[in-house]
Design a protein around this motif. Structure first.
Motif, PDB file in Angstrom:
ATOM      1  N   GLY A   1      -1.096 -31.395 -14.731  1.00 28.14           N
ATOM      2  CA  GLY A   1      -2.466 -31.689 -15.113  1.00 28.14           C
ATOM      3  C   GLY A   1      -2.566 -32.602 -16.315  1.00 28.14           C
ATOM      4  N   LEU A   2      -1.438 -33.207 -16.730  1.00 30.33           N
ATOM      5  CA  LEU A   2      -1.457 -34.126 -17.859  1.00 30.33           C
ATOM      6  C   LEU A   2      -1.759 -35.528 -17.366  1.00 30.33           C
ATOM      7  CD1 LEU A   2       1.617 -32.860 -19.919  1.00 30.33           C
ATOM      8  CD2 LEU A   2      -0.800 -32.513 -20.399  1.00 30.33           C
ATOM      9  N   HIS A   3      -2.670 -36.193 -18.054  1.00 30.24           N
ATOM     10  CA  HIS A   3      -3.056 -37.539 -17.668  1.00 30.24           C
ATOM     11  C   HIS A   3      -2.011 -38.547 -18.130  1.00 30.24           C
ATOM     12  CE1 HIS A   3      -7.420 -35.893 -17.997  1.00 30.24           C
ATOM     13  NE2 HIS A   3      -6.801 -35.491 -16.904  1.00 30.24           N
ATOM     14  N   GLY A   4      -1.977 -39.665 -17.463  1.00 29.81           N
ATOM     15  CA  GLY A   4      -0.998 -40.697 -17.787  1.00 29.81           C
ATOM     16  C   GLY A   4      -1.415 -41.556 -18.952  1.00 29.81           C
ATOM     17  N   VAL A   5      -1.658 -40.947 -20.122  1.00 31.75           N
ATOM     18  CA  VAL A   5      -2.034 -41.707 -21.305  1.00 31.75           C
ATOM     19  C   VAL A   5      -0.778 -42.243 -21.964  1.00 31.75           C
ATOM     20  CG1 VAL A   5      -3.155 -41.600 -23.558  1.00 31.75           C
ATOM     21  CG2 VAL A   5      -4.068 -40.292 -21.642  1.00 31.75           C
TER      22      VAL A   5
ATOM     23  N   MET B   1      -7.206 -24.366 -20.957  1.00 34.71           N
ATOM     24  CA  MET B   1      -7.190 -24.815 -22.342  1.00 34.71           C
ATOM     25  C   MET B   1      -5.952 -25.640 -22.670  1.00 34.71           C
ATOM     26  SD  MET B   1      -7.234 -22.578 -25.835  1.00 34.71           S
ATOM     27  CE  MET B   1      -8.892 -22.007 -25.478  1.00 34.71           C
ATOM     28  N   THR B   2      -4.778 -25.191 -22.249  1.00 36.28           N
ATOM     29  CA  THR B   2      -3.534 -25.853 -22.655  1.00 36.28           C
ATOM     30  C   THR B   2      -3.523 -27.317 -22.255  1.00 36.28           C
ATOM     31  OG1 THR B   2      -2.319 -23.768 -22.493  1.00 36.28           O
ATOM     32  CG2 THR B   2      -1.031 -25.798 -22.449  1.00 36.28           C
ATOM     33  N   MET B   3      -3.770 -27.596 -20.976  1.00 39.70           N
ATOM     34  CA  MET B   3      -3.707 -28.983 -20.519  1.00 39.70           C
ATOM     35  C   MET B   3      -4.831 -29.817 -21.114  1.00 39.70           C
ATOM     36  SD  MET B   3      -1.004 -29.114 -18.842  1.00 39.70           S
ATOM     37  CE  MET B   3      -0.223 -27.685 -19.572  1.00 39.70           C
ATOM     38  N   ALA B   4      -6.006 -29.204 -21.294  1.00 40.84           N
ATOM     39  CA  ALA B   4      -7.135 -29.947 -21.863  1.00 40.84           C
ATOM     40  C   ALA B   4      -6.836 -30.374 -23.301  1.00 40.84           C
ATOM     41  CB  ALA B   4      -8.403 -29.093 -21.812  1.00 40.84           C
ATOM     42  N   VAL B   5      -6.243 -29.492 -24.084  1.00 40.56           N
ATOM     43  CA  VAL B   5      -5.922 -29.815 -25.482  1.00 40.56           C
ATOM     44  C   VAL B   5      -4.849 -30.893 -25.569  1.00 40.56           C
ATOM     45  CG1 VAL B   5      -4.922 -28.887 -27.601  1.00 40.56           C
ATOM     46  CG2 VAL B   5      -6.653 -27.583 -26.374  1.00 40.56           C
ATOM     47  N   VAL B   6      -3.800 -30.752 -24.760  1.00 44.70           N
ATOM     48  CA  VAL B   6      -2.728 -31.752 -24.795  1.00 44.70           C
ATOM     49  C   VAL B   6      -3.248 -33.109 -24.348  1.00 44.70           C
ATOM     50  CG1 VAL B   6      -0.481 -32.390 -23.851  1.00 44.70           C
ATOM     51  CG2 VAL B   6      -0.920 -30.022 -24.500  1.00 44.70           C
TER      52      VAL B   6
END
Length: 445
Positions: free
Chosen positions: A181-185, A428-433
């Protein structure tokens, strides 16, 4: 212990005695039958073998992960020379969800080693203790069942969710972080710090081609770099009264369970601080309730992350109101350099909302404040229900009022320049990261 089969054989005795009231010759036969059955039971009990014919060992991670399914393996080696129907009952700590799965069955062939595997989900950090392992096995004729208790008691520690870190490391090596769920930033540019490998594009310079990876994959592979920019991140965690309340989680294909808000936060802080450490940032931790309990100044490196991990393992919530003013005043006095300040808390009540609205903007412009609030799904569910009674109408009205107050506070803070993130506990975890990676890519911190 006798089995239903042996009890069925034993019922023949009273039947013969009852029949002996009409046929007296059957009474001695009943006595002989009883003696023979006792002898047979004794031989069968002896043939089942003792506890020494098994070797038992329990295997699991040295540190179990909070709120994650942790694999527990009970390895049993049978030295019997006959097949054995074996039942294993482990004794995990009682506060663990899933302890009912510790009752397992298997048929073991002669001289076979079998792994009995189950999973537990710890719902609170701290020190716990496994009990012994209990075995039951059948006799050759199935007339008796013997059992043994194997000393396997031992301590175990429950840490914040280390499984997420292992998963992150694995997916990062495969360039598959989107699965978490981590975006490719990415921080694209002429940096010198290696970040990852990716498919070659026509506008990539030839010096960025990784020839070893290209040979392995039989197609052009480029290296991605990012600028070497070390920033300061201070994570402030509220462990006051409101963070003790539980969040109910119901998994679509699994059981329902409850865990305190503060433990959801600690899991999020763990991966967040780990990712920030990997990015070369200096990470600090401030834990507070009505007073500051812990302050770890920002530092960089893996050794410092271990220090943060140990602090999070020992963190406990308190039944007192959080004092935001004292916490942020301490932070300002101890941390003079510009930092991304991420405050994890729960917004509930006019007093807490007013305190946050007053102190969070005071971090500006020296620091960049980010407020992370935990949204309780039960509140959203209550506000969305169609009430069928006066009590239901009242509950819905209260839920809608709390949601409105929360929204107005967040909008007020945003107008004052404070970043906000209102997210459910499970996400929460993925949103914060993701928000951290976005801020770092935009060089806002």
């Amino acid at each position: 212990m006798l089995t239903p089969r042996s009890l069925a054989f034993a019922l023949v005795i009273p039947a013969l005695l009852l029949a002996g009231t009409w046929q007296p010759a059957l009474v001695p036969l009943a006595g002989a039958y009883a003696v023979g059955l006792l002898v047979l039971l004794g031989l069968d009990w002896r043939g089942a073998g003792g506890a020494g014919q098994f070797r038992v060992a329990r295997e699991h991670d040295s540190k179990l992960s909070l709120a994650a399914e942790n694999r527990i393996t009970v390895r049993v080696t049978s030295r019997a020379k006959r097949p054995v129907a074996l039942t294993v009952q482990d004794e995990p700590p009682l506060p663990f969800a899933g302890e009912h799965a510790s009752l397992m069955h298997a048929d073991l062939a002669p001289l076979e080693t079998h792994d009995f595997v189950y999973a537990v989900r710890p719902l609170k950090r701290g020190d716990y203790r496994f009990g012994d392992v209990n075995l039951r096995w059948n006799s050759p004729l199935g007339l008796v069942v013997r059992q043994g208790r194997y000393p396997a008691a031992g301590p175990v520690k429950v840490y914040p969710n280390l499984h997420e870190i292992r998963k992150y490391e694995l997916l990062a090596r495969r360039d598959q972080l989107a699965e978490m769920g981590l975006h490719g930033v990415r921080l694209r540019g002429e940096g010198t710090m290696f970040e990852s490998l990716r498919e070659y594009t026509p506008d990539d310079p030839y010096r960025r081609i990784n020839w070893k990876a290209t040979a392995r994959r039989a197609r052009p592979i480029s290296m991605e770099f990012e600028p070497e920019r070390s920033q300061r991140v201070v994570i402030a965690v509220d462990v006051g009264r409101m963070m003790r309340s539980p969040i109910h989680v119901h998994e679509p294909d699994g059981p329902a369970w409850n865990m305190a808000k503060v433990d959801f936060v600690i899991n999020s802080v763990l991966l967040f601080s780990y990712v920030a450490t990997l990015k070369g940032d200096q990470v600090g931790l401030l834990v507070f309730a009505d007073r500051v309990k812990t302050f770890i100044p920002p530092r960089a490196g893996p050794a410092h992350f271990q220090k943060l991990l140990e602090a999070m393992y020992a963190l406990e919530s308190e039944p007192v109101e959080a004092d935001y003013s004292r916490a942020l005043m301490t932070l300002g006095a101890q941390n003079k350099k510009r930092s991304l300040v991420v405050l994890f808390t729960d917004v509930s009540g006019a007093r807490a909302s007013e305190a946050l609205a007053r102190v969070m903007p005071s971090l500006l412009p020296r620091h960049l404040p980010l407020l992370v609030t935990i949204r309780d799904p039960a509140l959203d569910q209550e506000a969305g229900q169609q009430p069928s009674s006066s009590d239901g109408v009242y509950r819905r009205m209260v839920a809608e009022q709390l949601i409105t107050e929360r929204r107005l506070l967040l909008e007020r803070l945003q107008r004052q320049g404070v970043l906000t993130l209102d997210v459910s506990a499970e996400h929460m975890t993925m949103a914060v990261v993701n928000r951290y990676l976005e801020l770092k890519a935009r060089s806002l911190a």
